[in-house]
Design an enzyme around this catalytic site. Structure first.
Site, short mmCIF file in Angstrom:
data_model
loop_
_atom_site.label_atom_id
_atom_site.label_comp_id
_atom_site.label_asym_id
_atom_site.label_seq_id
_atom_site.Cartn_x
_atom_site.Cartn_y
_atom_site.Cartn_z
CB ALA A 124 -6.83 -36.35 -82.28
CD GLU A 363 -4.97 -32.56 -70.88
OE1 GLU A 363 -5.80 -31.77 -70.40
OE2 GLU A 363 -5.12 -33.79 -70.90
#
Length: 380
Positions: A124, A363
């Site tokens: 997170a 990502e």
């Protein structure tokens, strides 16, 4: 294949390919429809050693190299992109930071069950104002005696609902900007740690993406990864490995798109012959195959550099940007070859097209990868 896999890597590829196509693939379309989390398949993947692939055996991992991990992830990505992203996040940015930066206590307590697949992990970092810019996050962790109290909200967290523990970044000293970010391991069930909104996504629907809320969430000081202020370094190191994972997922999905296009083109007859005999289609397929092979080689190169303990940051970004953009192009071309059928949910390529889209975003966006590569080539 131009890249020569070792005998062991070939064995892993064969094992995972058989499992992925016999167990994971048949239910992928149903998972996309129902959004069911593939818990049973993850347990089976754990039995094969896929949930702690690069973690050493002393921490319940398979002790495999990064190329083997990439090979395995390509095969899972071929069968089901949603399952592949769960595997990638779990291995790269959950197991990864605990193994690289965790104390012996954290490794014993959390890495062992993660690597064995007894627990599922998530990561997170992202917030409404912090994605590509981690320093923009608002979540803070305040030291209070022998613990830290975390307050803030994270968003777009893959596996956040179904994970048993989460690696969370938070400011411990905002004055130091990104040098003031720290990272913690937070268990599900910790008071003040809640799952918020669950996102209704375009693709990867078998993988949950949620908001995580921290309200006076008290975490013991032992759950700090590394030292205070190491959070940015931990996040960047974890994401470098994660980018090899997403590149591998992209290659697997691209290969699935190509195989679907080839099979359809051989069967579809127009003007009294299969459309695979038309030059326009043949050249599209040739381009698809070339792009996939280039992406695979870039991905293996980054993985091999990681295994040799070289600086693989730029190589991982090159692989991630090229492979993710390749997957989108190849999914587009495969759907085009399918014609109207490609637009219908009955055909797998419709799902491939939706699943591919996020690969250039999560990502680290394609734009961020290009910044990393440019910094490496030109200098900052």
């Amino acid at each position: 294949m131009a890249y020569q896999l070792t005998e062991e890597q070939q064995m892993i590829q064969a094992m995972v390919r058989e499992f992925a196509r016999e167990v994971v693939l048949p239910t992928a379309a149903e998972r996309d429809r129902t959004e069911e989390f593939p818990a049973d398949n993850l347990k089976k993947m754990a039995e094969l050693g896929l949930m702690g692939m690069t973690v050493p055996p002393e921490y319940n991992g398979a002790g495999a190299d990064t190329v083997s991990y990439s090979v395995a992830l390509q095969e899972i990505g071929y069968a089901c992109a949603a399952t592949a992203v769960i595997m990638s996040v779990h291995n790269s940015v959950a197991c990864g930071p605990v193994y690289l930066f965790g104390s012996e206590y954290l490794k014993e307590t959390y890495l062992k069950p993660l690597a064995a697949g007894e627990k599922i992990g998530s990561f997170a970092l992202t917030e409404t104002g912090a994605g590509s810019d981690p320093a923009g996050q608002k979540t803070k962790a305040v030291r209070d005696g022998d613990s830290y109290v975390i307050n803030g909200t994270k968003m777009f967290i893959t596996t956040g609902k179904n994970s048993d523990l989460t690696v969370v970044t938070a400011y411990t000293d905002r004055e130091k900007k990104h040098h003031g970010i720290s990272a913690f391991v937070v268990e599900k069930g910790t008071p003040g740690f809640h799952v918020g909104k669950e996102e209704d996504k375009m693709g990867l629907r078998g993988s949950d993406t949620v908001e995580l809320i921290f309200e006076d969430c008290r975490v013991p000081e032992e759950n700090l990864l590394g030292n205070e202020g190491d959070g940015f370094v931990i996040a960047m190191a974890s994401l470098d490995g994660g980018r090899i994972g997403i590149a591998s997922q992209s290659v697997g999905l691209g290969q699935a798109c190509l195989d679907a296009a080839v099979n359809y083109a051989k069967e579809r007859v127009q003007f009294n012959k299969p459309i695979s005999q038309f030059q326009g289609i043949r050249w599209m397929i040739a381009d698809m195959a070339t792009q996939i092979e280039a992406a695979r080689l870039l991905t293996f190169n980054a993985a091999a550099m990681k295994d040799r303990e070289e600086n693989f940051s730029a190589a991982a970004s090159m692989a991630k940007v090229f492979a993710s953009e390749m997957a989108n192009k190849v999914a587009y071309q495969s759907l085009q070859i399918h014609g109207g059928y490609g637009y219908i949910k009955e055909f797998r390529v419709e799902r491939f097209y939706r699943d591919a889209r996020v690969l250039t975003i999560y990502e680290g966006t394609s734009e961020i990868q290009r910044i990393v590569v440019a910094n490496h080539v030109i200098g900052k």
